[in-house]
Scaffold this motif. Structure first.
Motif, PDB file in Angstrom:
ATOM      1  N   VAL A 263       0.849  -1.192   0.000  1.00 35.49           N
ATOM      2  CA  VAL A 263       0.000   0.000   0.000  1.00 35.49           C
ATOM      3  C   VAL A 263       0.888   1.245   0.000  1.00 35.49           C
ATOM      4  N   ALA A 264       0.632   2.161  -0.947  1.00 34.44           N
ATOM      5  CA  ALA A 264       1.396   3.411  -1.020  1.00 34.44           C
ATOM      6  C   ALA A 264       0.704   4.558  -0.284  1.00 34.44           C
ATOM      7  N   ASP A 265      -0.643   4.578  -0.303  1.00 34.63           N
ATOM      8  CA  ASP A 265      -1.366   5.673   0.345  1.00 34.63           C
ATOM      9  C   ASP A 265      -2.807   5.243   0.586  1.00 34.63           C
ATOM     10  N   VAL A 266      -3.438   5.825   1.629  1.00 31.93           N
ATOM     11  CA  VAL A 266      -4.825   5.513   1.982  1.00 31.93           C
ATOM     12  C   VAL A 266      -5.545   6.804   2.322  1.00 31.93           C
ATOM     13  N   SER A 267      -6.779   6.961   1.840  1.00 28.62           N
ATOM     14  CA  SER A 267      -7.609   8.098   2.223  1.00 28.62           C
ATOM     15  C   SER A 267      -9.068   7.670   2.227  1.00 28.62           C
ATOM     16  N   PHE A 268      -9.908   8.441   2.952  1.00 33.27           N
ATOM     17  CA  PHE A 268     -11.336   8.170   3.022  1.00 33.27           C
ATOM     18  C   PHE A 268     -12.100   9.142   2.147  1.00 33.27           C
ATOM     19  N   GLU A 269     -13.228   8.649   1.605  1.00 39.59           N
ATOM     20  CA  GLU A 269     -14.194   9.572   1.037  1.00 39.59           C
ATOM     21  C   GLU A 269     -14.911  10.288   2.181  1.00 39.59           C
ATOM     22  N   GLU A 270     -15.649  11.331   1.871  1.00 36.66           N
ATOM     23  CA  GLU A 270     -16.202  12.214   2.897  1.00 36.66           C
ATOM     24  C   GLU A 270     -17.092  11.482   3.901  1.00 36.66           C
ATOM     25  N   ASP A 271     -17.891  10.511   3.450  1.00 35.52           N
ATOM     26  CA  ASP A 271     -18.799   9.830   4.372  1.00 35.52           C
ATOM     27  C   ASP A 271     -18.125   8.694   5.128  1.00 35.52           C
ATOM     28  N   ARG A 272     -16.836   8.471   4.897  1.00 37.52           N
ATOM     29  CA  ARG A 272     -16.019   7.462   5.588  1.00 37.52           C
ATOM     30  C   ARG A 272     -16.518   6.036   5.374  1.00 37.52           C
TER      31      ARG A 272
END
Length: 201
Positions: free
Chosen positions: A34-43
């Motif tokens: 995994v290089a990077d992780v992020s959430f969309e606004e509603d998680r």
């Protein structure tokens, strides 16, 4: 996330190596960092960036597991009653010892439940020792199974069941399938069984 109770959970971090399981046949296809992780606004959705091209590895409907981020487990000196089961799914070391189990369905339940949780994974190192199984209501003292069936499927490994006492009325004291290196020794069976003490497939 696949299950509503997983919303907000962060199952991956940068640098983790995740394993890809085929969503249809449940066989392990490979791994990727995994290089990077992020959430969309509603998680409820996670955006994962991988360190390499995954076009030939991951297809829509596949599942990702992160076994190296699962915890070790020590479950000891408890009296457990009036709940369905104690389910063990960690890929790290698990020790279940010196407990009294009086549960409603299965006392100790080892099942990756891949098609339900989508990421729990198989166990690799479990010791079940010096416990008392006393329920007159359940089906199994220890039930080891998997939703992954067939050849070339990832299996549970290295499970030792020893020095336990089974005094309940159940279909089986121990039921085991989809396991490599299962050891059952020095247990006492003071029990009425409809189908015998142990079943192993």
């Amino acid at each position: 996330m696949a299950h509503h109770e997983q919303n907000g959970v962060i199952p991956f971090l940068q640098g983790d190596v995740v394993y890809v399981t085929d969503g249809k046949d449940c066989y392990e296809k490979g791994s990727v960092a995994v290089a990077d992780v992020s959430f969309e606004e509603d998680r409820s959705n996670i955006v994962v960036t991988f360190a390499e091209d995954i076009s030939q590895l991951i297809q829509e409907g596949d599942w990702l597991e992160n076994p190296n981020r699962m915890p070790e487990l020590i479950f000891e000196n408890n009296i457990v009653s009036n709940c369905p089961c104690i389910r063990i799914s960690t890929s790290q070391k698990a020790v279940i010892q010196n407990n009294v189990f009086d549960l409603n369905d299965t006392d100790i339940y080892i099942n990756d439940l891949m098609e339900f949780w989508h990421e729990s994974g198989a166990v690799n190192d479990v010791l079940i020792t010096d416990n008392k199984f006393i329920s007159n209501k359940n089906r199994h003292g220890v039930n080891i199974t998997s939703e992954r069936k067939g050849n070339n499927i990832k299996k549970h490994k290295n499970i030792v069941i020893e020095n336990n006492t089974f005094t309940h009325d159940a279909t089986k004291a121990i039921h085991a399938e989809m396991v490599e290196n299962l050891v059952v020794r020095n247990n006492q069976y003071e029990i009425k069984h409809r189908e015998g003490y142990i079943r192993s497939i």
